[in-house]
Design a protein around this motif. Structure first.
Motif, PDB file in Angstrom:
ATOM      1  N   VAL A  23       1.034  -1.153   0.103  1.00 47.38           N
ATOM      2  CA  VAL A  23      -0.077  -0.076  -0.083  1.00 47.38           C
ATOM      3  C   VAL A  23       0.932   1.307  -0.025  1.00 47.38           C
ATOM      4  O   VAL A  23       2.134   1.026   0.240  1.00 47.38           O
ATOM      5  N   VAL A  24       0.369   2.376  -0.191  1.00 49.05           N
ATOM      6  CA  VAL A  24       1.055   3.861  -0.167  1.00 49.05           C
ATOM      7  C   VAL A  24       1.582   3.880   1.177  1.00 49.05           C
ATOM      8  O   VAL A  24       0.878   3.630   2.247  1.00 49.05           O
ATOM      9  N   GLY A  25       2.720   4.598   1.213  1.00 46.49           N
ATOM     10  CA  GLY A  25       3.182   5.011   2.602  1.00 46.49           C
ATOM     11  C   GLY A  25       3.990   4.008   3.285  1.00 46.49           C
ATOM     12  O   GLY A  25       4.224   4.225   4.511  1.00 46.49           O
ATOM     13  N   GLU A  26       4.538   2.970   2.666  1.00 43.81           N
ATOM     14  CA  GLU A  26       5.402   1.923   3.291  1.00 43.81           C
ATOM     15  C   GLU A  26       6.961   2.460   3.104  1.00 43.81           C
ATOM     16  O   GLU A  26       7.698   1.711   3.677  1.00 43.81           O
ATOM     17  N   GLY A  27       7.068   3.467   2.289  1.00 46.61           N
ATOM     18  CA  GLY A  27       8.625   4.063   2.408  1.00 46.61           C
ATOM     19  C   GLY A  27       9.420   3.102   1.073  1.00 46.61           C
ATOM     20  O   GLY A  27      10.697   3.153   1.055  1.00 46.61           O
ATOM     21  N   LYS A  28       8.646   2.825   0.073  1.00 43.89           N
ATOM     22  CA  LYS A  28       9.333   2.137  -0.960  1.00 43.89           C
ATOM     23  C   LYS A  28      10.170   3.066  -1.805  1.00 43.89           C
ATOM     24  O   LYS A  28      11.236   2.796  -2.329  1.00 43.89           O
ATOM     25  N   THR A  29       9.777   4.268  -1.787  1.00 45.39           N
ATOM     26  CA  THR A  29      10.486   5.401  -2.645  1.00 45.39           C
ATOM     27  C   THR A  29      11.879   5.542  -2.136  1.00 45.39           C
ATOM     28  O   THR A  29      12.875   5.719  -2.575  1.00 45.39           O
ATOM     29  N   LEU A  30      11.665   5.938  -0.711  1.00 47.50           N
ATOM     30  CA  LEU A  30      12.952   6.364  -0.020  1.00 47.50           C
ATOM     31  C   LEU A  30      13.814   4.964  -0.059  1.00 47.50           C
ATOM     32  O   LEU A  30      15.154   5.401  -0.205  1.00 47.50           O
ATOM     33  N   LEU A  31      13.398   3.941   0.202  1.00 53.06           N
ATOM     34  CA  LEU A  31      14.355   2.793   0.267  1.00 53.06           C
ATOM     35  C   LEU A  31      14.904   2.559  -1.286  1.00 53.06           C
ATOM     36  O   LEU A  31      16.087   2.120  -1.257  1.00 53.06           O
ATOM     37  N   ALA A  32      14.016   2.748  -2.483  1.00 57.22           N
ATOM     38  CA  ALA A  32      14.715   2.723  -3.644  1.00 57.22           C
ATOM     39  C   ALA A  32      15.914   3.609  -3.686  1.00 57.22           C
ATOM     40  O   ALA A  32      16.648   3.278  -4.371  1.00 57.22           O
ATOM     41  N   ALA A  33      15.654   4.771  -3.294  1.00 52.32           N
ATOM     42  CA  ALA A  33      16.547   5.932  -3.478  1.00 52.32           C
ATOM     43  C   ALA A  33      17.981   5.483  -2.639  1.00 52.32           C
ATOM     44  O   ALA A  33      19.025   5.577  -3.136  1.00 52.32           O
ATOM     45  N   LEU A  57      23.199  -2.328 -12.347  1.00 50.82           N
ATOM     46  CA  LEU A  57      22.271  -2.687 -11.645  1.00 50.82           C
ATOM     47  C   LEU A  57      21.219  -1.384 -11.892  1.00 50.82           C
ATOM     48  O   LEU A  57      21.453  -0.312 -12.128  1.00 50.82           O
ATOM     49  N   VAL A  58      19.812  -1.890 -12.109  1.00 51.84           N
ATOM     50  CA  VAL A  58      18.826  -0.893 -12.348  1.00 51.84           C
ATOM     51  C   VAL A  58      17.814  -1.191 -11.266  1.00 51.84           C
ATOM     52  O   VAL A  58      17.341  -2.276 -11.115  1.00 51.84           O
ATOM     53  N   VAL A  59      17.867   0.102 -10.460  1.00 56.66           N
ATOM     54  CA  VAL A  59      16.744  -0.094  -9.376  1.00 56.66           C
ATOM     55  C   VAL A  59      15.587   0.592  -9.824  1.00 56.66           C
ATOM     56  O   VAL A  59      15.468   1.791 -10.207  1.00 56.66           O
ATOM     57  N   VAL A  60      14.141  -0.046  -9.747  1.00 52.23           N
ATOM     58  CA  VAL A  60      12.932   0.517 -10.332  1.00 52.23           C
ATOM     59  C   VAL A  60      12.046   0.820  -9.124  1.00 52.23           C
ATOM     60  O   VAL A  60      11.496  -0.236  -8.414  1.00 52.23           O
ATOM     61  N   ASP A  61      11.673   2.138  -8.828  1.00 54.99           N
ATOM     62  CA  ASP A  61      10.891   2.525  -8.043  1.00 54.99           C
ATOM     63  C   ASP A  61       9.407   2.445  -8.669  1.00 54.99           C
ATOM     64  O   ASP A  61       9.143   2.883  -9.632  1.00 54.99           O
ATOM     65  N   SER A  62       8.446   1.626  -8.142  1.00 52.35           N
ATOM     66  CA  SER A  62       7.178   1.354  -8.699  1.00 52.35           C
ATOM     67  C   SER A  62       6.164   1.830  -7.811  1.00 52.35           C
ATOM     68  O   SER A  62       6.121   2.380  -6.391  1.00 52.35           O
ATOM     69  N   ALA A  63       4.918   1.911  -8.155  1.00 53.53           N
ATOM     70  CA  ALA A  63       3.612   2.255  -7.321  1.00 53.53           C
ATOM     71  C   ALA A  63       3.300   1.096  -6.509  1.00 53.53           C
ATOM     72  O   ALA A  63       3.682   0.062  -6.725  1.00 53.53           O
ATOM     73  N   PRO A  64       2.629   1.226  -5.546  1.00 57.51           N
ATOM     74  CA  PRO A  64       2.186   0.130  -4.828  1.00 57.51           C
ATOM     75  C   PRO A  64       1.434  -0.986  -5.477  1.00 57.51           C
ATOM     76  O   PRO A  64       0.801  -0.600  -6.467  1.00 57.51           O
ATOM     77  N   LEU A  65       1.333  -2.265  -5.073  1.00 57.33           N
ATOM     78  CA  LEU A  65       0.597  -3.434  -5.907  1.00 57.33           C
ATOM     79  C   LEU A  65      -0.821  -3.339  -5.622  1.00 57.33           C
ATOM     80  O   LEU A  65      -1.751  -3.756  -6.549  1.00 57.33           O
ATOM     81  N   SER A  66      -1.277  -2.434  -4.569  1.00 62.66           N
ATOM     82  CA  SER A  66      -2.553  -2.590  -4.338  1.00 62.66           C
ATOM     83  C   SER A  66      -3.155  -0.960  -4.159  1.00 62.66           C
ATOM     84  O   SER A  66      -2.616  -0.474  -3.431  1.00 62.66           O
ATOM     85  N   PRO A  67      -3.873  -0.417  -4.874  1.00 64.21           N
ATOM     86  CA  PRO A  67      -4.971  -1.454  -5.608  1.00 64.21           C
ATOM     87  C   PRO A  67      -4.610  -1.384  -7.346  1.00 64.21           C
ATOM     88  O   PRO A  67      -5.851  -1.087  -7.929  1.00 64.21           O
TER      89      PRO A  67
END
Lengths: 261, 520
Positions: free
Chosen positions: A78-88, A181-191
């Motif tokens: 879901v949104v707000g789990e910190g995936k963007t910061l983690l990808a960066a 290496l290519v790190v891809v930041d994506s949208a959340p899986l749900s919904p």
């Protein structure tokens, strides 16, 4: 019977990390780049985060030795789990290895935000490239000699269609060829379905799960969607961190030394 | 996808994490409840308990002379007297006398006030069979009362003890009198029944007089006599009839042979001869000459004639055949008269015999009925006599109770003056409040925990997702965020403190009244 062990030679200690890149960011943004060495007097969580990112980096590098692993998707339930910061931070951490050239791709066409982390403005992004714009290398922003960044501008209405284009697949293959290496930041899986398209184009996926935020039914569903490319879970935002939790106390002087460097 | 169950805590670390996450949910309710409870408990009015011990003394008159008619069981007696003494009327009198429960006076009804006071009174049977002072008596019991001051508790206990003593006497006298009245009424009823049974027996004896079982022997004897008399009468009648027949035949012979009537016999042989001749004459009228009797008579007449010829003298008195016709007729009339009398006599005797036989025949049935009536009469008599004895005993027991010589209560230990409050048990109740608060807090914390289906740690990831954790990145807050978090925590803490203080204040001001209403 005690086995006989022969010494073949001495391997000198060698730090394979390059000097940390310097970003001219506001202090608030600087705080978010956990892969950067911490400032003197940094808190225990900050130092632990830095160490954990190094652990993550090591595990990915180790996994890449056994198989062809160049494109890594970072997503969450879901949104707000910190995936963007983690990808960066993951990209930043990987780029600190001397033999790795890394491309960080913002593939969240709905709510792109990676450029905010690095304090950049986006003139040309992934959506433009997929829509038939110039070569992708023209849109890439070099953040560091071994770290490039492909930003993105919002294109929520056509995000799935754009990501499904052949151009996206070509772009990912070209990026894999051009970078280690290519790190891809994506949208959340749900919904939404964007990330499920991207899963097919990458070699591995990391599922970011924020402690206390991610509902386990959705996290379980997300893990199932990412199989068999799921490399593992990064548990983010762990609230309680003590020296004992990560045996930090034993290495504290070393951390303090590195943090001060 | 199948629904997955919440992962149960699997170790100390899980419980530690739950406590770290949910401690406010545990601590705040626990503080609120424990704090409020303790304040209320400390504010509860102090209660002092005064106790007195009362001995149940045995009756003064030996039981071998007078048996008491009052219930002797101490438990039952106490129950009975307690119900009377703890009645609303008695308790309200004490409440008004000492001004008890002033705070509840306008709040509770009189019935509720009495019920409230009943909770403060304890009546306990403490009979100890091993106690020599109690062994020869009816046991002992204890009265206790909890009051708001030591003096008040003592005075109320004193009054209650006095009530028990006087009420015991009253109850005993009342019970004894009640027993006498009851036995009297039973006696009247038994008397009426006895009279009824007696009248029934008399009527039955009158109805079957002569056929009563005790008259059976005389009836049988009389029956025998009557039968003998009847036989005698019948025999006499037969003889009279024979004589009558003889006289009639003689009269007929005289009428047929008048010469016979004039020649008077001169000797017995002559008389026999004349009689045989008369008889022959009569037989020849009815039988043929060849008849053996006729032939025999002719031979006898011939023999008699020869004998008479050989001895003509002497000439003696004349026989029956020498009676005149008139004499015969007179004799026949007398015989007829006798025969009528004999017939009447036979009828009378026959009637008597029939009556006697009937009486003898019905004797078993009469005996059975009479036995039943007599049995009822005996029962009624026994009952009446038994009640008479009981009435005498009950009257004696009532007299004994009236003179206060029966079993009575005596104060052995006067009401004590308590030195320290008996209630509330502050430490115990406070501990209970803390435990209850903690239980509520833990319950709320667990409820909150289970109502939050999120992934929290590495163990959750392995349990729910079945995959490994590559890294655990802690929550890193920037300095301003840390300051904001600190401010939030301080605010929550201050609110919690204010809440606890408010609850404690409310409990302090109103807790006692609420607890009292709840029956504490």
């Amino acid at each position: 019977m005690k086995p006989e062990i022969n010494s073949l030679g001495l391997i000198p200690a060698k730090d394979d990390e390059a000097p940390a890149p310097e970003f001219h960011l506001a202090p608030r943004q600087q705080d978010k780049l956990l892969a950067l060495p911490a400032a003197p007097g940094a808190t225990v969580p900050r130092l632990t985060a830095w160490e954990q990112l190094r652990v993550l980096r090591t595990r990915i590098v180790e996994a890449a030795r056994d198989r062809d692993l160049r494109r890594i998707l970072v997503t969450s339930s879901v949104v707000g789990e910190g995936k963007t910061l983690l990808a960066a931070n993951l990209a930043l951490s990987l780029s600190q290895l001397e033999d790795k050239r890394v491309l960080l791709v913002d593939a969240d066409l709905r709510r792109p935000s990676l450029h905010h982390v690095f304090g950049r403005t986006v003139e040309l992004g992934l959506g433009d490239l997929l829509a038939g714009g110039p070569r992708w290398s023209q849109a890439v922003i070099p953040l560091h000699p071994r770290l490039d960044f492909l930003p993105c501008r919002p294109a929520a209405e056509q995000s799935v269609e754009l990501l499904n284009r052949r151009r996206m697949k070509d772009l990912m293959e070209e990026a894999a060829a051009a970078y280690d290496l290519v790190v891809v930041d994506s949208a959340p899986l749900s919904p939404i379905a964007d990330t499920q398209v991207l899963v097919r184009l990458v070699d591995a996926a990391l599922l970011v799960v924020r402690s206390g935020v991610a509902p386990y039914p959705l996290a379980r569903q997300s893990a199932a969607l990412l199989e068999p490319k799921l490399l593992g879970v990064v548990l983010n935002g762990v609230e309680r961190v003590t020296r004992r939790d990560y045996a930090y106390g034993y290495y504290a002087p070393h951390f303090q030394e590195e943090a001060g460097r | 996808m199948n629904a997955i169950r919440h992962r149960p805590p699997s170790g100390l670390a899980d419980y530690r994490d739950i406590v770290r996450r949910r401690w406010p949910w545990v601590v705040l309710p626990a503080l609120l409840i424990a704090g409020g409870g303790i304040m209320a408990i400390r504010h509860l009015p102090k209660l002092y308990q005064s106790e007195t011990m009362i001995l149940v003394e045995a009756q003064k008159v030996p039981t071998s002379f007078v048996q008491s008619t009052v219930n002797e069981n101490t438990d039952e007696l106490l129950q009975e007297i307690s119900e009377e003494i703890l009645s609303r009327t008695h308790l309200l009198a004490i409440i008004h006398k000492y001004g008890l429960y002033p705070k509840l006076n306008g709040v509770l009804t009189e019935r509720q006030l009495a019920a409230r006071m009943r909770q403060d009174i304890t009546v306990k049977n403490i009979t100890d069979p091993t106690d020599p002072s109690q062994a020869h008596n009816g046991g002992a019991f204890q009265i206790a009362y909890q009051g708001t001051t030591p003096r008040q508790a003592q005075e109320v206990t004193q009054d209650l003890a006095g009530l028990f003593i006087t009420e015991n006497l009253a109850v005993r006298q009342q019970q004894a009198q009640g027993t006498v009245q009851f036995i009297n009424s039973e006696l009247q009823r038994a008397k009426r029944r006895l009279q009824r049974e007696s009248a029934q027996q008399e009527a039955l004896e009158k109805q079957y007089m002569g056929a009563l079982p005790e008259q059976e022997a005389s009836n049988l004897q009389q029956l025998g006599s009557e039968q003998t008399a009847l036989e005698a009468a019948e025999q006499q009648a037969a003889r009279d009839q024979q004589q009558k027949t003889y006289l009639q035949s003689l009269l007929a012979a005289l009428q047929n042979a008048p010469a016979l009537a004039t020649a008077a016999p001169t000797s017995p042989l002559d008389a026999q001869l004349q009689a045989d001749k008369v008889k022959l004459a009569m037989d020849e009228q009815v039988d043929t000459p060849a008849n053996p009797d006729v032939q025999r008579l002719k031979r006898e007449i011939g023999a008699l004639s020869k004998a008479l010829a050989a001895d003509p003298a002497p000439k003696t008195a004349p026989g029956p055949a020498g009676m005149s016709e008139q004499q015969i007729r007179g004799e026949l009339a007398t015989l007829d008269q006798d025969a009528r009398w004999q017939q009447r006599q036979q009828r009378r005797i026959s009637a008597n015999i029939a009556q006697l036989r009937a009486r003898v025949a019905m004797a078993p049935a009469v005996q059975e009925r009479l036995a039943a009536v007599q049995r009822n009469y005996k029962i009624a008599t026994d009952n009446y006599e038994s009640l008479l004895k009981k009435r005498d005993a009950a009257q004696m027991a009532a007299a004994m109770e009236a003179q206060a010589d029966g079993e009575e209560f005596r104060v052995v230990d006067p009401p004590s003056l308590p030195q320290r409050p008996d209630k509330p048990a502050v430490a115990k109740l406070s501990l209970l409040a803390v435990v209850f608060g903690l239980l509520v807090g833990v319950g709320l914390g667990l409820a909150r925990e289970y109502a939050d289906p999120v992934v929290r740690n590495e163990r959750d990831v392995e349990y729910y997702l079945g995959t490994t954790v590559l890294a655990q990145v802690p929550l890193v807050l920037a300095a301003p965020e840390r300051r904001r978090q600190l401010h939030r925590q301080m605010l929550v803490g201050a609110l919690a403190l204010a809440l606890v203080a408010g609850a404690a204040m409310v409990a302090y001001l109103h807790g006692a009244t609420w607890l009292a209403r709840m029956g504490w």
